[in-house]
Design a protein around this motif. Sequence first.
Motif, PDB file in Angstrom:
ATOM      1  N   TYR A  82      31.051  95.587  10.407  1.00 53.60           N
ATOM      2  CA  TYR A  82      32.072  94.547  10.248  1.00 53.60           C
ATOM      3  C   TYR A  82      33.456  95.181  10.092  1.00 53.60           C
ATOM      4  O   TYR A  82      34.416  94.778  10.761  1.00 53.60           O
ATOM      5  N   THR A  86      36.669  94.827  12.666  1.00 51.11           N
ATOM      6  CA  THR A  86      37.703  93.881  12.213  1.00 51.11           C
ATOM      7  C   THR A  86      38.899  94.541  11.542  1.00 51.11           C
ATOM      8  O   THR A  86      39.931  93.893  11.354  1.00 51.11           O
ATOM      9  N   SER A  88      38.949  95.252   8.502  1.00 49.98           N
ATOM     10  CA  SER A  88      38.977  94.588   7.198  1.00 49.98           C
ATOM     11  C   SER A  88      37.802  95.083   6.368  1.00 49.98           C
ATOM     12  O   SER A  88      36.693  95.243   6.883  1.00 49.98           O
ATOM     13  N   ASN A  93      34.759  89.374   3.268  1.00 53.66           N
ATOM     14  CA  ASN A  93      33.951  88.310   3.869  1.00 53.66           C
ATOM     15  C   ASN A  93      32.533  88.308   3.301  1.00 53.66           C
ATOM     16  O   ASN A  93      31.631  87.720   3.891  1.00 53.66           O
ATOM     17  N   ILE A 106      31.662  87.379  12.016  1.00 57.66           N
ATOM     18  CA  ILE A 106      33.049  87.667  12.394  1.00 57.66           C
ATOM     19  C   ILE A 106      33.680  86.389  12.921  1.00 57.66           C
ATOM     20  O   ILE A 106      33.144  85.738  13.813  1.00 57.66           O
ATOM     21  N   LYS A 110      39.869  85.354  14.608  1.00 59.86           N
ATOM     22  CA  LYS A 110      40.550  86.560  14.155  1.00 59.86           C
ATOM     23  C   LYS A 110      40.410  87.658  15.205  1.00 59.86           C
ATOM     24  O   LYS A 110      39.443  87.701  15.960  1.00 59.86           O
ATOM     25  N   THR A 112      39.683  91.322  16.802  1.00 60.29           N
ATOM     26  CA  THR A 112      38.737  92.413  16.602  1.00 60.29           C
ATOM     27  C   THR A 112      39.208  93.615  17.411  1.00 60.29           C
ATOM     28  O   THR A 112      40.127  93.510  18.241  1.00 60.29           O
ATOM     29  N   ILE A 152      34.250  87.177  20.480  1.00 63.03           N
ATOM     30  CA  ILE A 152      35.133  88.042  19.682  1.00 63.03           C
ATOM     31  C   ILE A 152      35.694  89.197  20.509  1.00 63.03           C
ATOM     32  O   ILE A 152      36.142  90.195  19.951  1.00 63.03           O
ATOM     33  N   TYR A 389      40.907 100.531  14.016  1.00 62.13           N
ATOM     34  CA  TYR A 389      41.589  99.382  14.643  1.00 62.13           C
ATOM     35  C   TYR A 389      43.071  99.693  14.859  1.00 62.13           C
ATOM     36  O   TYR A 389      43.577  99.652  15.991  1.00 62.13           O
ATOM     37  N   ASP A 404      45.680  89.945  11.322  1.00 59.27           N
ATOM     38  CA  ASP A 404      44.522  90.704  11.785  1.00 59.27           C
ATOM     39  C   ASP A 404      44.495  92.083  11.127  1.00 59.27           C
ATOM     40  O   ASP A 404      45.528  92.623  10.730  1.00 59.27           O
ATOM     41  N   ALA A 405      43.310  92.657  11.034  1.00 57.71           N
ATOM     42  CA  ALA A 405      43.097  94.024  10.543  1.00 57.71           C
ATOM     43  C   ALA A 405      43.882  94.306   9.263  1.00 57.71           C
ATOM     44  O   ALA A 405      44.667  95.250   9.195  1.00 57.71           O
TER      45      ALA A 405
END
Length: 502
Positions: A82, A86, A88, A93, A106, A110, A112, A152, A389, A404-405
């Motif tokens: 994850y 992502t 993140s 989450n 996911i 958002k 990816t 995604i 990312y 994002d990220a």
Amino acid sequence: MKNLLLTTTCLATVTACTTAKKEVTPQKPNVLIVYVDDLGFGDVGINGAKGVQTPHVDRLAKNGVNFTDAHCSAATCTPSRYSLLTGSYAFRNQAAVLPGDAPLIIDPNKGTLASMLKDAGYTTGVIGKWHLGLGMGQVNWNEEVKPGPKEIGFDYSFLIPATGDRVPCVFLENQRVVGVDPNDPITVSYSSRVDGLPLGSEHPELLKQQADPQHSNTIINGISRIGYMSGGEKALWKDEDFPFVLTEKAKTFMTENKDNPFFLYFAFHDIHVPRVVNEQFVGQSTMGPRGDAIAQMDWCVGQLVKQLEDLGIAENTLIIFSSDNGPVLDDGYADMAVELVGDHQPAGPFRGAKYSIYEAGTRMPTIVYWPGKVTPKVSSAMLTQVDLYASLAKLAGQEIAPGDAPDSQDHLDAWLGKTETGRESMLEEAYTFALRKGDWKYIKPQTGGTPDWMKNKQVESGLEDVPQLYHLKDDLQESVNLAGNYPELVEEMAAELEKILQ
């Protein structure tokens, strides 16, 4: 004549300018993430493996950047995957190890890693173990399963939907079960038994490997799994075919996209349980199925690199090799991993394992290989996969969309070996949280101690009801808790960790 010379000169100038422009704006590099499952820091030859040889991985390390302090974000698979995709941290989450019928975790709204690189002009693909959930709610495995990779950002997908030890034991290509027969529909349940295939708990005589109670449900290909499944007989996989099926899909993807930039996330099933290797690799190690699975993984790495070289695109392909969490020997099947480990140290010099907050849980064998672009070296830069990312966004010249990220930082120069300055601080997750700050590591107290299921796997969890502080430069084994000696540092790092968590 003067006009002719002027025209010729102008044409020559335009040609020179065009040529010069092509030289300074080359095609964006391909990106290949090779993501192994449950591979420990010491499980490859370059990092000291004994009883198994990994010549193809070692070749990458000797000709690339071999990292000694690079991490996945968590000590289990779903959370690390994850975070990788992502940018993140998984706790944001509540990402945890998923059952085989879990919905996609996911958010398709958002960004990816795949969607970001797709926006940058890349063709994107994922091949191998997924384990990030599929669909929404009750999945019908007899039709297109969505949302999934396509929603995604992946243009192409060929998946083991969860893990090899969980049903459904079928491949999904572009989110449809390969070989499904409408007259033999698939039914999957994680709550109650379904009629059809035998269970390991009732028919141990049918098993290639005996299993613990958790892994003693539906038998497929002589292996009992977690969960219940019926139907889909023509679609059922054969575990021994994994290295060839997945590698051929990757070769095809690279061939079809060799003329344009591509991103391929190749996620191994090896060396996760059940370790059922192809006969070609049986006996390739002194450690039984787990060691043979390492040899099998290494062969696949060699096949991927050879394909890039045969296509003439190796020098324009950045390879990132790593793992999703630390090693574990006994993880549910009687495959002699504990008995045959010998002098081999799967975690290398580090304490802990898969599931553990100690360093071995997240400190991964990590290699970056890019012929002609990366200078061979060993790097001590502190890095985390959550930063891939932002770092690859920098490589691709792509802006990250707002929101994002959220945890990803650009450390592209460190990933490419240009600097050993990586993260100043970094989160680690494993049933509690730890904060790395340089050579210091703080582990947050967790009540309850090590759960019985982890003790049964002979894992040192690192879960204590008091703060822990270690100085890794002097104590790689995290054996001397210095929290009582440095109360102010404990308070400072605890506050920084809570700031991240909040």
